[in-house]
Design an enzyme around this catalytic site. Structure first.
Site, PDB file in Angstrom:
ATOM      1  N   GLU A 138       1.807  -7.936   8.749  1.00  0.00           N
ATOM      2  CA  GLU A 138       1.684  -6.415   8.556  1.00  0.00           C
ATOM      3  C   GLU A 138       2.541  -5.912   7.615  1.00  0.00           C
ATOM      4  O   GLU A 138       2.722  -4.679   7.291  1.00  0.00           O
ATOM      5  CB  GLU A 138       1.964  -6.053   9.900  1.00  0.00           C
ATOM      6  CG  GLU A 138       1.159  -6.680  11.031  1.00  0.00           C
ATOM      7  CD  GLU A 138      -0.335  -6.272  10.739  1.00  0.00           C
ATOM      8  OE1 GLU A 138      -0.533  -5.212  10.545  1.00  0.00           O
ATOM      9  OE2 GLU A 138      -1.060  -7.108  10.885  1.00  0.00           O
TER      10      GLU A 138
ATOM     11  N   ASP B 238     -10.391   1.408 -24.629  1.00  0.00           N
ATOM     12  CA  ASP B 238     -10.858   1.401 -23.049  1.00  0.00           C
ATOM     13  C   ASP B 238     -10.752   2.630 -22.282  1.00  0.00           C
ATOM     14  O   ASP B 238      -9.962   3.375 -22.876  1.00  0.00           O
ATOM     15  CB  ASP B 238     -10.047   0.344 -22.306  1.00  0.00           C
ATOM     16  CG  ASP B 238     -10.342  -1.005 -22.523  1.00  0.00           C
ATOM     17  OD1 ASP B 238     -11.319  -1.348 -22.720  1.00  0.00           O
ATOM     18  OD2 ASP B 238      -9.523  -2.027 -22.386  1.00  0.00           O
TER      19      ASP B 238
ATOM     20  N   ARG C  16      -4.196  -8.362 -20.473  1.00  0.00           N
ATOM     21  CA  ARG C  16      -5.153  -8.043 -21.478  1.00  0.00           C
ATOM     22  C   ARG C  16      -4.414  -6.852 -22.462  1.00  0.00           C
ATOM     23  O   ARG C  16      -5.118  -6.596 -23.576  1.00  0.00           O
ATOM     24  CB  ARG C  16      -6.517  -7.409 -20.860  1.00  0.00           C
ATOM     25  CG  ARG C  16      -6.548  -6.104 -20.203  1.00  0.00           C
ATOM     26  CD  ARG C  16      -7.572  -6.132 -19.202  1.00  0.00           C
ATOM     27  NE  ARG C  16      -9.051  -5.815 -19.956  1.00  0.00           N
ATOM     28  CZ  ARG C  16      -8.978  -4.722 -20.779  1.00  0.00           C
ATOM     29  NH1 ARG C  16      -8.235  -3.775 -20.807  1.00  0.00           N
ATOM     30  NH2 ARG C  16     -10.061  -4.838 -21.622  1.00  0.00           N
TER      31      ARG C  16
ATOM     32  N   PRO D 135       0.842  -1.305  -0.125  1.00  0.00           N
ATOM     33  CA  PRO D 135       0.071   0.097  -0.063  1.00  0.00           C
ATOM     34  C   PRO D 135       0.859   1.188   0.147  1.00  0.00           C
ATOM     35  O   PRO D 135       0.343   2.329  -0.336  1.00  0.00           O
ATOM     36  CB  PRO D 135      -0.826  -0.090   1.397  1.00  0.00           C
ATOM     37  CG  PRO D 135      -0.297  -1.407   2.069  1.00  0.00           C
ATOM     38  CD  PRO D 135       0.542  -2.082   1.249  1.00  0.00           C
TER      39      PRO D 135
HETATM   40 CL1  6GU Z   1      -0.405  -3.801  -3.347  1.00  0.00          CL
HETATM   41  N1  6GU Z   1      -1.107  -4.802  -0.684  1.00  0.00           N
HETATM   42  C1  6GU Z   1      -1.815  -4.576   0.405  1.00  0.00           C
HETATM   43  N2  6GU Z   1      -1.744  -5.404   1.451  1.00  0.00           N
HETATM   44  N3  6GU Z   1      -2.616  -3.676   0.524  1.00  0.00           N
HETATM   45  C2  6GU Z   1      -2.955  -2.729  -0.485  1.00  0.00           C
HETATM   46  C3  6GU Z   1      -2.220  -2.723  -1.851  1.00  0.00           C
HETATM   47  C4  6GU Z   1      -1.279  -3.810  -1.843  1.00  0.00           C
HETATM   48  N4  6GU Z   1      -2.659  -1.977  -2.537  1.00  0.00           N
HETATM   49  C5  6GU Z   1      -3.735  -1.380  -1.997  1.00  0.00           C
HETATM   50  N5  6GU Z   1      -3.964  -1.747  -0.541  1.00  0.00           N
END
Ligand code: 6GU
Length: 238
Positions: A118, A171, A156, A91
């Site tokens: 985590e 798209d 794709r 994230p």
């Molecule tokens: Cl790539 N991994 C995790 N654990 N949470 C996320 C993410 C990735 N992208 C958004 N939230």
């Protein structure tokens, strides 16, 4: 294109990879997707891959050893030539967009590194210097679903994977302007009193193209306005 997925949960990918689009792409030799289990690179009787964070705090972190050694073993399998592009799903990464998907689709080999618990020990990124990618501002319990999102978006775009070469080019978010696609209609001509716009039945291709462009500009403007509105509404300052 070859994609290696490095994960603690390879079984999560099976149904997804055997699905229609990706299954056919692999059968046709356009795509070669392989799964490698991080646990195979764990040492000790318990095959431990995670541990508690130094300094305290909740949850468990992936230990650097098994993760780095797993990726290095996949890297060592590279045929002489272009080095694989290593992408870590986190994230904290740069946001996945259609432009990023196009960039990844241009690579010959991709390694997708999925975390669980985590997160990763910082030294995984410090050692591998991966391209860090996030699929959005929310937290998933692991990188596996995010890796499937990346695989879907990238596959794709590989020539031959979609039946009609034009369909990826048309798209939403594609092309130089990256507009959202406007509304589309199929049969019946009328559904519960809702009619297909006359212009689409006119047979006048330049009028149809002009209408579609206008609708795409409209949809893009509407979404930009909406997203500005909602992000503004939820700032701490109100
Ligand atoms: Cl790539 N991994 C995790 N654990 N949470 C996320 C993410 C990735 N992208 C958004 N939230």
């Amino acid at each position: 294109m070859r994609i290696d997925v490095v994960t603690l949960f390879p079984e999560m990918f099976r149904g997804f990879l055997d699905g229609s689009l990706l299954g056919a792409a692999q059968a046709a030799g356009l795509l070669d997707i392989r799964l490698t289990n991080i646990r195979d690179f764990a040492t000790g009787v318990h095959r431990q891959v995670d541990d508690r964070p130094y300094g305290g705090g909740p949850g468990m972190l992936l230990m650097p050893g098994p993760v780095v050694e797993c990726v290095e073993s996949v890297l060592a399998d590279a045929a002489a030539g272009t080095a694989p592009h290593v992408a870590m799903l986190t994230p904290a990464g740069r946001p996945l967009t259609q432009q990023v998907a196009e960039e990844l689709a241009g690579r010959d080999r991709l390694i997708l590194l999925c975390g669980r618990y985590e997160g990763f020990d910082q030294r995984v990124a410090d050692t591998l210097l991966p391209d860090q990618i996030s699929i959005g501002d929310y937290v998933l319990s692991g990188g596996e679903v995010a890796a499937m999102v990346v695989i879907d978006a990238v596959a794709r775009l590989i020539p031959g994977v979609l039946g009609d070469e034009q369909s990826a080019a048309d798209d939403s978010f594609s092309g130089t302007e990256r507009l959202i696609e406007g509304p589309q209609y199929t049969r019946p001509r009328e559904f519960r009193g809702l009619k297909v716009p006359d212009v689409l039945l006119s047979g006048d291709h330049s009028r149809i193209a002009a209408w579609r462009r206008e609708q795409a500009l409209d949809a893009t403007h509407r979404r930009t306005t909406l997203s500005a509105h909602f992000s503004g509404a939820h700032t701490p300052a109100g």
